[in-house]
Design a protein around this motif. Structure first.
Motif, PDB file in Angstrom:
ATOM      1  N   TRP A 100       0.856  -1.188   0.000  1.00 59.57           N
ATOM      2  CA  TRP A 100       0.000   0.000   0.000  1.00 59.57           C
ATOM      3  C   TRP A 100       0.893   1.239   0.000  1.00 59.57           C
ATOM      4  O   TRP A 100       1.264   1.759   1.045  1.00 59.57           O
ATOM      5  CB  TRP A 100      -0.925  -0.051   1.221  1.00 59.57           C
ATOM      6  N   GLU A 101       1.206   1.684  -1.198  1.00 59.00           N
ATOM      7  CA  GLU A 101       2.109   2.832  -1.332  1.00 59.00           C
ATOM      8  C   GLU A 101       1.271   4.101  -1.499  1.00 59.00           C
ATOM      9  O   GLU A 101       1.229   4.725  -2.552  1.00 59.00           O
ATOM     10  CB  GLU A 101       3.045   2.639  -2.528  1.00 59.00           C
ATOM     11  N   SER A 102       0.587   4.431  -0.407  1.00 58.16           N
ATOM     12  CA  SER A 102      -0.356   5.540  -0.443  1.00 58.16           C
ATOM     13  C   SER A 102      -0.367   6.201   0.919  1.00 58.16           C
ATOM     14  O   SER A 102      -0.059   5.576   1.932  1.00 58.16           O
ATOM     15  CB  SER A 102      -1.758   5.017  -0.791  1.00 58.16           C
ATOM     16  N   SER A 103      -0.752   7.455   0.948  1.00 58.59           N
ATOM     17  CA  SER A 103      -0.885   8.167   2.223  1.00 58.59           C
ATOM     18  C   SER A 103      -2.300   8.054   2.777  1.00 58.59           C
ATOM     19  O   SER A 103      -2.597   8.544   3.860  1.00 58.59           O
ATOM     20  CB  SER A 103      -0.524   9.642   2.024  1.00 58.59           C
ATOM     21  N   GLN A 104      -3.187   7.411   2.009  1.00 64.24           N
ATOM     22  CA  GLN A 104      -4.582   7.258   2.442  1.00 64.24           C
ATOM     23  C   GLN A 104      -4.704   6.107   3.437  1.00 64.24           C
ATOM     24  O   GLN A 104      -3.996   5.119   3.342  1.00 64.24           O
ATOM     25  CB  GLN A 104      -5.483   6.955   1.236  1.00 64.24           C
ATOM     26  N   LYS A 105      -5.657   6.275   4.358  1.00 64.32           N
ATOM     27  CA  LYS A 105      -5.893   5.187   5.310  1.00 64.32           C
ATOM     28  C   LYS A 105      -6.691   4.063   4.649  1.00 64.32           C
ATOM     29  O   LYS A 105      -7.401   4.293   3.672  1.00 64.32           O
ATOM     30  CB  LYS A 105      -6.634   5.733   6.538  1.00 64.32           C
ATOM     31  N   LEU A 106      -6.538   2.894   5.208  1.00 66.59           N
ATOM     32  CA  LEU A 106      -7.171   1.723   4.628  1.00 66.59           C
ATOM     33  C   LEU A 106      -7.989   1.035   5.717  1.00 66.59           C
ATOM     34  O   LEU A 106      -7.455   0.624   6.748  1.00 66.59           O
ATOM     35  CB  LEU A 106      -6.063   0.794   4.119  1.00 66.59           C
ATOM     36  N   THR A 107      -9.292   0.911   5.492  1.00 70.12           N
ATOM     37  CA  THR A 107     -10.147   0.297   6.510  1.00 70.12           C
ATOM     38  C   THR A 107     -10.105  -1.223   6.409  1.00 70.12           C
ATOM     39  O   THR A 107      -9.684  -1.783   5.396  1.00 70.12           O
ATOM     40  CB  THR A 107     -11.605   0.751   6.337  1.00 70.12           C
ATOM     41  N   ALA A 108     -10.584  -1.858   7.467  1.00 70.01           N
ATOM     42  CA  ALA A 108     -10.664  -3.326   7.454  1.00 70.01           C
ATOM     43  C   ALA A 108     -11.574  -3.789   6.323  1.00 70.01           C
ATOM     44  O   ALA A 108     -11.323  -4.809   5.676  1.00 70.01           O
ATOM     45  CB  ALA A 108     -11.161  -3.836   8.806  1.00 70.01           C
ATOM     46  N   ALA A 109     -12.640  -3.052   6.079  1.00 65.46           N
ATOM     47  CA  ALA A 109     -13.565  -3.418   5.002  1.00 65.46           C
ATOM     48  C   ALA A 109     -12.869  -3.334   3.647  1.00 65.46           C
ATOM     49  O   ALA A 109     -13.069  -4.189   2.774  1.00 65.46           O
ATOM     50  CB  ALA A 109     -14.791  -2.511   5.032  1.00 65.46           C
TER      51      ALA A 109
END
Ligand SMILES: [Zn+2]
Length: 295
Positions: A100-109
């Motif tokens: 995950w090469e992103s600054s965005q958060k990633l939810t469990a969903a």
């Protein structure tokens, strides 16, 4: 360099190169329009073929593709880390590291959806191979065995059941532990994988913020994180499917088109789904390399 397969000849540290193989602008999705030909999805008739018996209207083009492969990539016929080899080595199981090469958060969903979509898309290629010339798996169990992030705070929700890595490659991008990666251990020795051999990964799905086009090879696939999340409910994430095609040794078609037409997914922009032609190209690879498995 166009093919990720060639990377295996380089030092492992070359894997996460800043300019990945088959990256934009090589995969020119942004600049190519649909050809206007009618893309034909693989039919029931073709799914039931267990030997080389492609539709008559595709035979000439398939021969052109294979002849082109043999003449331009002869050494690739001996390469042994294609998707076919990974599935055989894993006995029908494939592990993925999601980078995950992103600054965005990633939810469990979102993580759960990623797992499900990745499995679904990968199995579209497997469906083309199942039962053909003794390819032994009807489906492949695709599992995300690790998440690589720049910092653990990007992963929201319960992470107790997943392996989270903050390792960085030489370019500073997050990656799962090299000790767990098949690209780095093609002999299958995962003794340096702290999470255990069962948590090794065969492929990486590299999701990069702001990345256009795609990249693919024996190491996995790389596409834009925004593109993936925007299309996570789509039946066919066509750039991902195209890049997976490279994992299964298939070529690009930026410099020529088979005489039978260009409406297929490995011809970037030529189709939005795996077509009959794509399926038979993959079958051609399998029938030509299966003897390495005594089949
Ligand atoms: Zn490509």
């Amino acid at each position: 360099m166009k093919y990720a397969f060639a990377l295996s000849a380089l030092a492992a540290s070359a894997y996460p190169a800043a300019v990945p193989i088959d990256a934009s602008p090589i995969c020119k999705f942004n600049t190519r329009a649909l050809t206007g030909d009618i893309a034909t999805p693989i039919s029931k008739r073709d799914l039931n073929q267990t030997t080389w018996n492609p539709p008559s209207n595709l035979i000439a083009g398939l021969k052109e593709v294979w002849d082109h492969t043999v003449s331009t990539r002869p050494n690739d016929l001996n390469f042994k880390n294609y998707g076919y080899d990974q599935v055989m080595a894993g006995k029908g199981k494939i592990g993925y590291c999601v980078r995950w090469e992103s600054s965005q958060k990633l939810t469990a969903a979102q993580r759960a959806k990623t797992q499900a979509k990745l499995s679904e898309q990968y199995n579209k290629w497997i469906a083309a191979l199942a039962g053909f010339e003794k390819f032994p798996y009807k489906t492949v169990e695709v599992k995300v065995v690790g998440w690589a992030v720049k910092n653990k705070g990007l992963l929201e929700g319960d992470v107790s059941g997943i392996n989270v890595y903050t390792d960085l490659d030489s370019g500073g991008a997050p990656q799962c532990s090299e000790g767990c990666g098949r690209f780095f251990h093609q002999d299958g020795d995962y003794s340096k994988c702290a999470a255990g051999a069962a948590a090794h990964y065969d492929n990486s799905l590299w999701l990069t913020e702001g990345f256009g086009g795609g990249a693919g090879g024996d190491w996995g696939q790389r596409i834009g994180s925004e593109y993936f999340m925007q299309n996570i409910d789509a039946a066919n994430i066509h750039i991902l499917l195209h890049e997976m095609g490279h994992t299964f040794a298939l070529d690009d078609f930026y410099d020529w088109t088979p005489s039978t037409g260009g409406a297929f997914i490995m011809n970037a922009g030529g189709a939005m789904q795996i077509t009959e032609f794509d399926a038979w190209m993959a079958r051609d690879w399998w029938r030509n390399i299966k003897s390495r498995y005594g089949l």
